[in-house]
Design an enzyme around this catalytic site. Structure first.
Site, short mmCIF file in Angstrom:
data_model
loop_
_atom_site.label_atom_id
_atom_site.label_comp_id
_atom_site.label_asym_id
_atom_site.label_seq_id
_atom_site.Cartn_x
_atom_site.Cartn_y
_atom_site.Cartn_z
N SER A 195 -5.63 -5.87 -0.14
CA SER A 195 -4.30 -6.08 -0.69
C SER A 195 -4.42 -6.49 -2.16
O SER A 195 -4.95 -5.72 -2.95
CB SER A 195 -3.54 -7.11 0.14
N ASP A 244 0.85 2.27 5.75
CA ASP A 244 1.07 1.00 5.07
C ASP A 244 2.43 0.99 4.38
O ASP A 244 2.68 1.79 3.48
CB ASP A 244 -0.05 0.79 4.03
N HIS A 260 -1.05 -2.03 6.79
CA HIS A 260 -1.60 -2.91 5.77
C HIS A 260 -2.71 -3.77 6.40
O HIS A 260 -2.56 -4.96 6.63
CB HIS A 260 -0.50 -3.79 5.19
#
Length: 892
Positions: free
Chosen positions: A493, A580, A612
């Site tokens: 991330s 995602d 994600h």
């Protein structure tokens, strides 16, 4: 030549000697396979022990009688495609509730399963929110009504959650409140009554709103550089606990807010003044505050009740050393489920009996992991280039000196999060392979006070957030820990973004990088955030950058690694989940395609059934096997070549041939601040229409009729579209005339009358001039314009109907705020296409929503696909008009 060959052999033998001193190579499955058991808890009635463990290779919920062995447990769910992420018991022990999405799309549904039921192989689960492309959120699970919970659903508007009461037995939903006020979160009292809303303000701050019938009243506000959050109501509902750092406070503290007076009193703050308030434990029986805790280098717990303090000391003596946390309890709080973990132990759960003071081991989550071969995690501090102290954690391989080691910078996501002391599967795995691992809490990390957090505002990539990571590398090189030629960077991330930024902006620092679901272009990231993040969108403008500000826009372009891809020379492994919703697959596609075109070494993994992060077992094991091989190749660490056949097959399936990756279409250039989309006067046609209007305001229903004519004419030598609207109703007659430029459809002049009040406006290139007259009172109007602006009233929708409307279309408008003597930005979104029936008939229409940033004003238009006429309109009336709503529909 012989001399260089001998030197190479010496280095090779030296590395081999070091490897020989390392602990045995631990199978990667012991780190990253599903835990044997996790998330253990006890039912409120004390009858069952529940937990998550694999069923047919996928993590599912299991249950057993409390006194029965784990071998007798039965599965309650049998999901075959995606692990169950979490669950909890209802207060009456009748149901276990859990949430689940599809393939990582984060559109969670809420399910209920009866733990006493039987099935083949599992009892049926009840889908309580059976809606596609809707994200359900659990707001409250009141003890008083165990058969009902309070939830949020964004089925009506994807960016906002309406509030419902949900009956667990029948699945019936009762609407408690529509969310048309841009509220990001809701809070109930202990009985489940909706009491508070939390909203991000137009300037990026946070406000707490008291729910008063249909009205929301602001009772507390902090700026964009401060934070506040309701924690829990007191039993009488007259006060609530609040964590805040408002004003001169730096470290967040716990206060008690009095709803009658609006005043707060201090409850607790960090005795050492090191870190923010981290959390509190309350009794569900007495609702007393039992303890507070703070996460410094390690967790510090402070009991607040004498009896609980005595219990806590007994509990610590009955349990092994480590971080202790209470995960659950029986309804009478006689039995606690307690989690114990430490840096070299992923954790165990115990059942602690408060009466006897004894603890019973329930399970170890990874009993086969040889913890004696794991490495300690050490809290450290280092100085950044400007003298700021950066807290971090260091793990170095066990059994060898911490000198001249291949090193991984492991960067946390968020970025508004932090690393804490404890077990890290990634850090321990990498240390076992021979790497030193440094995990910095760079500026922008949470937990260390608002000054440290705010020091990260707009500091991505080329700023101090990345500088702190770079300075961490230089620190461990100076300390002799890291081999300067064998340093890599890895994260997920934001950590994936930091990896790309590190390779792009400090290309000589790293030998390799792994970006896991990391954005490569901040502008495309911000343009594609999920719709349910809309209420907090302003926070991104404050903390990341405001794309409506030309200077910020230039900064974001500079901070985007994609725009500096030519500087990347170190090998890169990119990993992405295809579904995602936060960091879209295009973020990874574009950096991979750019590096391929530049001839740079890049590898790519894409899991088609992930979002994600990788939840699936085989995807997860395949990723870590690829990463391990990648680092071994470029940093000369240890590598386990073997892997199960199904993992080897999965790795082959998710490995992408980078020659096939297409560069996504470049995003449309961001509109300059103050710009407007281009309207097209050529699409307007003369017409007339009649609308029936109904307003609900100040307890009254007011019905009116409005006749509209649109004609082409000339004024001051210009071709104009003239819109005349004449209305009649209980408040008398009204008229409103608006002249729009024939090509641009921007306003030229407006004249409106309602009763004794009139307003006349003349639009110039840089100002709006005119006057407002109400009886004997007259107010001149002179508003400077830095950009074109629309006006409300007659013909508001005419320019909007000429835009390239399609589902997902979004743009920024600017409208005139006469009372505020300024222009107001408004967001226009096309929510979809709906079949709408009004008095004039049934139409396929674009549903177009126009909302102010603060949520104070919102209008939805239904614009016919065929002739672009407005067939229906709903408006939220502003507070200065007394609030309420207005609805209009086409009659003929």
């Amino acid at each position: 030549m012989k001399r260089y060959l001998s030197l190479f052999l010496l280095l090779f033998v030296s590395a081999g000697t070091l490897f020989a001193q390392l602990p045995p190579l631990i199978d990667r499955e012991l780190f990253f396979d599903d835990p044997e058991i996790l998330a253990g808890n006890i039912s409120p009635d004390g009858k069952y022990i529940s937990f998550i463990k694999p069923f047919k290779g996928v993590r599912n919920i299991w249950v057993k009688e409390r006194s029965a062995p784990f071998e007798s447990a039965k599965p309650l769910t049998a999901d075959t495609t995606r692990p169950i992420p979490a669950y909890f018991w209802t207060h009456d022990s009748k149901y276990i509730l859990y949430v689940q999405d599809k393939g990582g799309d984060e559109n969670y549904r809420i399910y209920a399963v009866d733990p006493s039921a039987t099935g083949d192989p599992v009892p049926p689960s009840k889908d309580l929110t059976p809606m596609e492309k809707v994200r359900a959120m659990i707001i409250a699970v009141p003890r008083k009504t165990p058969n009902e919970i309070v939830i949020g659903l964004n089925d009506r508007r994807p960016e906002l959650h309406d509030v419902y009461r949900l009956n667990l037995a029948t699945g019936e939903r009762t609407l408690l409140r529509k969310n048309d006020e841009n509220v990001a979160g809701w809070v109930t009292d202990l009985d489940g009554n909706l009491r508070l809303g939390v909203r991000v303000t137009s300037t990026g701050g946070t406000e707490i709103l008291r729910v008063e019938g249909d009205t929301l009243i602001q009772i507390y506000e902090v700026t964009a550089e401060e934070s506040c959050s309701p924690v829990r109501f007191t039993p009488d509902g007259k006060k609530f606990y609040l964590q805040t750092n408002k004003g001169e406070i730096d470290k967040t503290q716990l206060e008690l807010f009095d709803l009658a007076t609006g005043k707060t009193t201090l409850v607790d703050k960090d005795p050492l003044n090191e870190v923010d308030f981290s959390g509190a434990l309350f009794s569900d029986i007495t609702n007393e505050l039992l303890a507070t805790f703070y996460v410094g280098d390690r967790v510090r717990v402070y009991p607040k009740q004498k009896k609980f303090g005595e219990d806590w000391e007994k509990m610590k003596k009955a349990l092994p050393d480590g971080e202790i946390s209470i995960a659950g309890s029986t309804d009478d709080e006689s039995l606690f489920v307690v989690s114990v973990s430490r840096d070299v132990d992923p954790g165990s759960r115990y059942l602690y009996d408060r009466k006897t003071g004894k603890a019973e081991l329930l399970y170890r989550s990874r009993p086969n992991l040889p913890i004696e071969h794991l490495a300690p995690m050490k809290p450290i501090r280092y100085k950044a280039r400007d003298g700021v102290t950066v807290p971090a954690y260091l793990v170095t391989p066990k059994g060898i000196p911490s000198k001249n080691l291949p090193t991984i910078m492991l960067i946390h996501g968020g970025p508004w999060a932090r690393v804490s002391w404890g077990y890290s599967s990634e850090a321990q795995f990498l240390a076992n392979r021979g790497y030193a691992v440094l995990m910095p809490n760079f500026r922008g990390s949470t937990g260390y006070g608002k000054k440290f957090l705010n020091a990260g505002n707009k500091q991505w990539g080329t700023g101090y957030m990345q500088h702190d990571i770079t300075d961490g590398v230089k620190y461990i090189i100076r300390e002799g820990i890291a081999d300067p030629k064998r340093v890599a960077i890895f994260g997920g991330s934001y950590g994936g973004y930091a990896t790309l930024a590190g390779l792009a902006f400090t290309p000589d620092l790293y030998a390799a990088g792994v970006s896991f679901v990391g954005p490569s272009n901040i502008i495309t990231l911000l343009n594609s955030i999920p719709p349910y993040w809309a209420p907090i969108k302003k926070m991104f403008a404050v903390r990341v950058g405001d794309m409506e500000n030309p200077e910020d826009l230039k900064m974001l372009e500079k901070q985007s690694p994609l725009n500096a891809a030519k500087n990347i020379k170190a090998p890169l492994l990119v990993v992405q989940g295809a579904n995602d919703p936060r960091v879209k697959k295009a973020e990874s596609d574009q950096i991979v395609a750019a590096l391929r075109e530049l001839g740079r070494p890049v590898e790519y993994l894409v899991a088609p059934d992930e979002g994600h992060g990788f939840a699936g077992r085989e995807n997860r094991l395949a990723f870590y096997a690829a990463m391990e091989k990648f680092f071994a190749k470029h940093l000369a660490g240890r590598y386990q070549e073997s892997m199960p056949p199904e993992v080897e097959k999965k790795l082959a399936a998710i490995t992408v041939d980078v020659s096939t990756v297409k560069m996504p279409e470049p995003p449309k250039p961001a509109e300059a601040p103050g710009s407007m989309p281009k309207f097209n006067g050529a699409l307007v046609k003369p017409h007339s229409a009649t609308y029936a209007m109904n307003m609900k305001m100040m307890g009254r229903d007011i019905s009116t009729t409005t006749n509209r004519t649109v004609s082409k004419t000339t004024w001051n030598g210009k071709n104009v579209w003239r819109v005349i609207e004449e209305g009649s109703g209980p408040m008398g007659t009204s008229s409103d005339t608006l002249d729009l430029d024939g090509e641009s459809l921007l306003p030229l002049r407006r004249s409106a009358r309602q009763g004794m009040a009139t307003i006349v406006l003349d639009f110039k290139s840089d100002a709006v001039e005119g006057k407002m007259v109400a009886g004997p009172q007259q107010m001149p109007i002179n508003i400077k314009l830095s950009n074109p602006a629309l006006t409300d009233g007659a013909g508001t929708d005419l320019p909007l109907a000429t835009l390239p409307l399609k589902e997902g279309y979004e743009t920024i408008l600017h409208t005139l705020d006469i009372m505020g003597a300024k222009t107001r930005p408004m967001t226009l979104k096309v929510l979809g296409i709906e079949k709408v029936t009004v008095q004039a008939g049934t139409f396929d229409a674009y549903k177009v929503q126009v909302t102010s940033d603060d949520g104070e004003r919102s209008t939805t238009f239904w614009i016919s696909k065929d002739d672009r006429r407005t067939v229906k309109v709903e408006s939220k009336l502003p507070a200065q008009m007394g609030g309420g709503t207005a609805v209009g529909e086409l009659v003929k």
